[in-house]
Design a protein around this motif. Structure first.
Motif, PDB file in Angstrom:
ATOM      1  N   ASP A 429       0.812  -1.216   0.000  1.00  0.00           N
ATOM      2  CA  ASP A 429       0.000   0.000   0.000  1.00  0.00           C
ATOM      3  C   ASP A 429       0.847   1.269   0.000  1.00  0.00           C
ATOM      4  O   ASP A 429       0.313   2.371  -0.154  1.00  0.00           O
ATOM      5  N   ARG A 430       2.168   1.132   0.235  1.00  0.00           N
ATOM      6  CA  ARG A 430       3.115   2.255   0.130  1.00  0.00           C
ATOM      7  C   ARG A 430       2.703   3.434   1.007  1.00  0.00           C
ATOM      8  O   ARG A 430       2.606   4.574   0.559  1.00  0.00           O
ATOM      9  N   GLY A 431       2.480   3.172   2.273  1.00  0.00           N
ATOM     10  CA  GLY A 431       2.189   4.235   3.228  1.00  0.00           C
ATOM     11  C   GLY A 431       0.728   4.598   3.331  1.00  0.00           C
ATOM     12  O   GLY A 431       0.321   5.298   4.253  1.00  0.00           O
ATOM     13  N   ALA A 432      -0.098   4.157   2.404  1.00  0.00           N
ATOM     14  CA  ALA A 432      -1.526   4.454   2.481  1.00  0.00           C
ATOM     15  C   ALA A 432      -2.211   3.448   3.392  1.00  0.00           C
ATOM     16  O   ALA A 432      -1.747   2.331   3.585  1.00  0.00           O
ATOM     17  N   GLY A 433      -3.322   3.872   3.989  1.00  0.00           N
ATOM     18  CA  GLY A 433      -4.085   2.988   4.855  1.00  0.00           C
ATOM     19  C   GLY A 433      -4.955   2.045   4.050  1.00  0.00           C
ATOM     20  O   GLY A 433      -5.003   2.089   2.816  1.00  0.00           O
ATOM     21  N   PRO A 434      -5.679   1.177   4.761  1.00  0.00           N
ATOM     22  CA  PRO A 434      -6.503   0.186   4.062  1.00  0.00           C
ATOM     23  C   PRO A 434      -7.868   0.719   3.626  1.00  0.00           C
ATOM     24  O   PRO A 434      -8.635  -0.014   3.013  1.00  0.00           O
ATOM     25  N   GLU A 435      -8.172   2.000   3.936  1.00  0.00           N
ATOM     26  CA  GLU A 435      -9.519   2.505   3.678  1.00  0.00           C
ATOM     27  C   GLU A 435      -9.898   2.452   2.198  1.00  0.00           C
ATOM     28  O   GLU A 435     -11.032   2.090   1.841  1.00  0.00           O
ATOM     29  N   GLU A 436      -8.928   2.792   1.321  1.00  0.00           N
ATOM     30  CA  GLU A 436      -9.245   2.819  -0.114  1.00  0.00           C
ATOM     31  C   GLU A 436      -9.649   1.437  -0.610  1.00  0.00           C
ATOM     32  O   GLU A 436     -10.624   1.298  -1.366  1.00  0.00           O
ATOM     33  N   THR A 437      -8.915   0.405  -0.169  1.00  0.00           N
ATOM     34  CA  THR A 437      -9.258  -0.952  -0.586  1.00  0.00           C
ATOM     35  C   THR A 437     -10.588  -1.381   0.008  1.00  0.00           C
ATOM     36  O   THR A 437     -11.416  -2.010  -0.670  1.00  0.00           O
ATOM     37  N   LEU A 438     -10.814  -1.059   1.269  1.00  0.00           N
ATOM     38  CA  LEU A 438     -12.085  -1.429   1.903  1.00  0.00           C
ATOM     39  C   LEU A 438     -13.264  -0.743   1.221  1.00  0.00           C
ATOM     40  O   LEU A 438     -14.313  -1.369   0.989  1.00  0.00           O
ATOM     41  N   LEU A 439     -13.092   0.534   0.880  1.00  0.00           N
ATOM     42  CA  LEU A 439     -14.190   1.252   0.221  1.00  0.00           C
ATOM     43  C   LEU A 439     -14.481   0.669  -1.153  1.00  0.00           C
ATOM     44  O   LEU A 439     -15.632   0.715  -1.630  1.00  0.00           O
ATOM     45  N   SER A 440     -13.465   0.104  -1.806  1.00  0.00           N
ATOM     46  CA  SER A 440     -13.699  -0.497  -3.114  1.00  0.00           C
ATOM     47  C   SER A 440     -14.532  -1.775  -3.022  1.00  0.00           C
ATOM     48  O   SER A 440     -15.030  -2.266  -4.041  1.00  0.00           O
ATOM     49  N   LEU A 441     -14.698  -2.300  -1.816  1.00  0.00           N
ATOM     50  CA  LEU A 441     -15.505  -3.506  -1.625  1.00  0.00           C
ATOM     51  C   LEU A 441     -16.994  -3.186  -1.481  1.00  0.00           C
ATOM     52  O   LEU A 441     -17.799  -4.105  -1.257  1.00  0.00           O
ATOM     53  N   ALA A 442     -17.368  -1.924  -1.600  1.00  0.00           N
ATOM     54  CA  ALA A 442     -18.754  -1.508  -1.364  1.00  0.00           C
ATOM     55  C   ALA A 442     -19.774  -2.305  -2.181  1.00  0.00           C
ATOM     56  O   ALA A 442     -20.789  -2.759  -1.624  1.00  0.00           O
ATOM     57  N   PRO A 443     -19.572  -2.522  -3.475  1.00  0.00           N
ATOM     58  CA  PRO A 443     -20.581  -3.291  -4.230  1.00  0.00           C
ATOM     59  C   PRO A 443     -20.764  -4.713  -3.691  1.00  0.00           C
ATOM     60  O   PRO A 443     -21.889  -5.223  -3.645  1.00  0.00           O
ATOM     61  N   ARG A 444     -19.679  -5.341  -3.288  1.00  0.00           N
ATOM     62  CA  ARG A 444     -19.782  -6.716  -2.768  1.00  0.00           C
ATOM     63  C   ARG A 444     -20.444  -6.733  -1.399  1.00  0.00           C
ATOM     64  O   ARG A 444     -21.251  -7.615  -1.093  1.00  0.00           O
ATOM     65  N   LEU A 445     -20.117  -5.726  -0.561  1.00  0.00           N
ATOM     66  CA  LEU A 445     -20.731  -5.672   0.768  1.00  0.00           C
ATOM     67  C   LEU A 445     -22.232  -5.389   0.662  1.00  0.00           C
ATOM     68  O   LEU A 445     -23.014  -5.862   1.496  1.00  0.00           O
ATOM     69  N   ALA A 446     -22.622  -4.630  -0.364  1.00  0.00           N
ATOM     70  CA  ALA A 446     -24.045  -4.321  -0.527  1.00  0.00           C
ATOM     71  C   ALA A 446     -24.850  -5.576  -0.844  1.00  0.00           C
ATOM     72  O   ALA A 446     -26.044  -5.668  -0.501  1.00  0.00           O
ATOM     73  N   LYS A 447     -24.222  -6.555  -1.505  1.00  0.00           N
ATOM     74  CA  LYS A 447     -24.922  -7.792  -1.857  1.00  0.00           C
ATOM     75  C   LYS A 447     -24.889  -8.830  -0.741  1.00  0.00           C
ATOM     76  O   LYS A 447     -25.584  -9.844  -0.814  1.00  0.00           O
ATOM     77  N   ALA A 448     -24.064  -8.588   0.265  1.00  0.00           N
ATOM     78  CA  ALA A 448     -23.949  -9.556   1.365  1.00  0.00           C
ATOM     79  C   ALA A 448     -25.248  -9.602   2.162  1.00  0.00           C
ATOM     80  O   ALA A 448     -25.902  -8.575   2.399  1.00  0.00           O
ATOM     81  N   ARG A 449     -25.590 -10.810   2.620  1.00  0.00           N
ATOM     82  CA  ARG A 449     -26.850 -10.979   3.351  1.00  0.00           C
ATOM     83  C   ARG A 449     -26.668 -11.002   4.860  1.00  0.00           C
ATOM     84  O   ARG A 449     -27.651 -11.071   5.597  1.00  0.00           O
ATOM     85  N   SER A 450     -25.436 -10.929   5.338  1.00  0.00           N
ATOM     86  CA  SER A 450     -25.191 -10.962   6.776  1.00  0.00           C
ATOM     87  C   SER A 450     -23.857 -10.308   7.078  1.00  0.00           C
ATOM     88  O   SER A 450     -23.015 -10.126   6.183  1.00  0.00           O
ATOM     89  N   ALA A 451     -23.676  -9.960   8.353  1.00  0.00           N
ATOM     90  CA  ALA A 451     -22.393  -9.399   8.770  1.00  0.00           C
ATOM     91  C   ALA A 451     -21.272 -10.422   8.605  1.00  0.00           C
ATOM     92  O   ALA A 451     -20.140 -10.064   8.255  1.00  0.00           O
ATOM     93  N   GLN A 452     -21.570 -11.703   8.840  1.00  0.00           N
ATOM     94  CA  GLN A 452     -20.558 -12.731   8.699  1.00  0.00           C
ATOM     95  C   GLN A 452     -20.073 -12.824   7.252  1.00  0.00           C
ATOM     96  O   GLN A 452     -18.883 -13.003   6.993  1.00  0.00           O
ATOM     97  N   GLU A 453     -20.973 -12.669   6.306  1.00  0.00           N
ATOM     98  CA  GLU A 453     -20.573 -12.691   4.898  1.00  0.00           C
ATOM     99  C   GLU A 453     -19.720 -11.476   4.558  1.00  0.00           C
ATOM    100  O   GLU A 453     -18.769 -11.566   3.778  1.00  0.00           O
ATOM    101  N   CYS A 454     -20.015 -10.334   5.165  1.00  0.00           N
ATOM    102  CA  CYS A 454     -19.188  -9.137   4.957  1.00  0.00           C
ATOM    103  C   CYS A 454     -17.776  -9.357   5.488  1.00  0.00           C
ATOM    104  O   CYS A 454     -16.789  -8.984   4.843  1.00  0.00           O
ATOM    105  N   VAL A 455     -17.679  -9.966   6.663  1.00  0.00           N
ATOM    106  CA  VAL A 455     -16.362 -10.253   7.234  1.00  0.00           C
ATOM    107  C   VAL A 455     -15.591 -11.195   6.326  1.00  0.00           C
ATOM    108  O   VAL A 455     -14.386 -11.027   6.105  1.00  0.00           O
ATOM    109  N   ARG A 456     -16.287 -12.183   5.765  1.00  0.00           N
ATOM    110  CA  ARG A 456     -15.632 -13.139   4.888  1.00  0.00           C
ATOM    111  C   ARG A 456     -15.063 -12.429   3.651  1.00  0.00           C
ATOM    112  O   ARG A 456     -13.964 -12.762   3.183  1.00  0.00           O
TER     113      ARG A 456
END
Length: 480
Positions: A429-456
């Motif tokens: 990540d070269r000094g950057a935090g993980p927020e950018e990568t986590l935010l890019s997961l938004a479409p997949r998290l929106a389709k998740a049906r549970s918190a456990q699936e989001c964690v996965r």
């Protein structure tokens, strides 16, 4: 939170494996050449002292090359920088203590001798006088006089070897220590054979004596270092096991999704996961927790302390226990952070920590939260994500008497809240935090049906990558 690294000096680098492979191949070829000369020397006339001397030197050279090959093999396997430093320092320590290391080639540390049993004549090479520290013009030692220069505990060994050679015709192959006239103790390796006359009786005994003091010193250094490394590895494994057991005892025991509060509308679907470091076996002070409070609200928290091992997990257990107690007592997140800061300041073992403390009210769907030098929670809504604007807060234990602000945000059904520690940061990540990568997961998290699936989904993204340290992630999904 990774521990600060010292930049006083660069860590020693292990040798390149390719270079070591080249040395190993060269040693093998040289060993084969010397072995061929040794085999030819076996066929020579046993009565020729010069050829016996050549054969003995070949034997020594083969043994030395075998030892060199073994040491290069250990070097190829690699040692830790700490071990390399220790090995590099040993020779300097030995020299500073006056061991009397003598420079020179291998031949200057190998001498020959022959004792004639019929005439009592003794013949020593010039090198042997040097090894024993005796003037060249002095008389060589007879077999009866030789034990007198040995250490008392080694004298029986030499007597046994010489007796077996003269009486039973057995070759001599053994080591003993001598005390030279200059007070130095040297270790000698003696190889010899009886010389028979025409009737098959022992007429004389010849021997090659080699000063192996430095070789044995080096071997002792390696043995001591290996034992030290083994002890350190055992202690590290024991400490890691204890740290893991303590961490497992402190972190929440639930696995999978958790509904909080367990009854009523607006409950949270909560799941969390601990990701160990991919680059080290050390256990850090990361934590996560979700707890139903007596008034029906829910506590969500993640945090991290500096350090690793038992000290970090012990401090984490203390801090998390205090956090739970104050949250149950109804203390608001901002004030709670202030008390945690005071707790770390008064602790015997100083540490720094970062944390988030959230309190969710299912009736009003309000999240009240405060942070102490920690990445802000990420809110995902309608397929997009953003970090919440953080209220003011500094690292726990960094300053005295500071106030921690708190903020509120209203959550909607279907919102996903992601809390994490900064150990998710990858080396790439070269000094950057993980927020950018986590935010890019938004479409997949929106389709998740549970918190456990989001964690996965998060674990799949970060679990197999080389991260800066261990990390925790907690996901809360707001229900209808």
């Amino acid at each position: 939170m990774p521990s600060p690294l010292s930049a006083d000096r660069p860590a020693p680098q292990p040798p390149e494996r390719a270079a070591v492979d080249v040395l190993i191949n060269r040693t093998r070829r040289l060993r084969g050449d010397v072995d061929a000369v040794r085999r030819d020397a076996v066929l020579v006339d046993e009565d020729d002292p010069q050829l016996r001397w050549q054969r003995a030197l070949c034997e020594l050279a083969v043994n030395q090359l075998d030892s060199l090959g073994a040491h290069l093999g250990q070097l190829k396997e690699g040692l830790s920088p700490e071990t390399a430093e220790q090995l590099a320092a040993e020779p300097e320590q030995e020299l500073s203590q006056g061991t009397g290391r003598e420079p020179g080639s291998l031949l200057s540390r190998v001498g020959s001798a022959e004792w004639d049993l019929l005439t009592d004549e003794v013949s020593w090479s010039a090198e042997l006088f040097q090894i024993f520290g005796r003037p060249p013009q002095s008389d060589p030692l007879s077999l009866d006089e030789l034990p007198s220069v040995l250490l008392p505990e080694d004298q029986p060994l030499l007597t046994s070897l010489v007796t077996a050679c003269l009486v039973d015709g057995k070759p001599i192959d053994g080591e003993f220590r001598i005390l030279r006239t200059d007070g130095r103790i040297r270790t000698l390796h003696m190889m010899g054979e009886p010389v028979l006359d025409a009737d098959g009786c022992t007429a004389s005994m010849w021997a090659v004596l080699r000063d192996v003091s430095e070789l044995r010193r080096s071997q002792n250094v390696v043995l001591r270092t290996r034992d030290s490394v083994r002890r350190q590895q055992h202690m590290a494994r024991t400490e890691r096991r204890m740290a893991v057991e303590l961490q497992e005892a402190v972190l929440p025991p639930w696995r999978g999704s958790l509904r909080l509060p367990q009854q009523g509308p607006g409950a949270l679907d909560v799941a969390a996961h601990y990701l160990p470091s991919e680059s080290t076996d050390l256990i850090g002070g990361d934590w996560y927790d979700a707890l139903q409070l007596p008034d029906g609200r829910t506590l969500l928290t993640v945090g991290d302390l500096t350090g690793h091992g038992i000290p970090a997990t012990t401090a984490m257990a203390m801090l998390l226990g205090a956090l739970r107690g104050m949250a149950v007592a109804g203390i608001a997140p901002g004030a709670l952070m202030g008390h945690l800061n005071q707790l770390l300041e008064s602790s015997v073992q100083p540490a720094l920590g970062s944390a988030i403390c959230c309190r969710f009210d299912p009736v009003s769907a309000t999240l009240t939260w405060a942070q102490a030098g920690h990445p802000a929670p990420l809110l995902f809504r309608n397929g997009a994500g953003r970090p919440l604007p953080p209220p003011d807060g500094v690292l726990l234990g960094a300053a005295s008497g500071v106030a921690f602000e708190q903020d509120e945000v209203t959550l909607l059904p279907g919102d996903v809240l992601v809390l994490h520690t900064d150990g998710l940061t990858r080396r790439s990540d070269r000094g950057a935090g993980p927020e950018e990568t986590l935010l890019s997961l938004a479409p997949r998290l929106a389709k998740a049906r549970s918190a456990q699936e989001c964690v996965r989904i998060v674990v799949e993204e970060y679990g197999g990558t080389e991260r800066l340290g261990d990390a925790c992630v907690l996901v809360a999904r707001i229900g209808a």
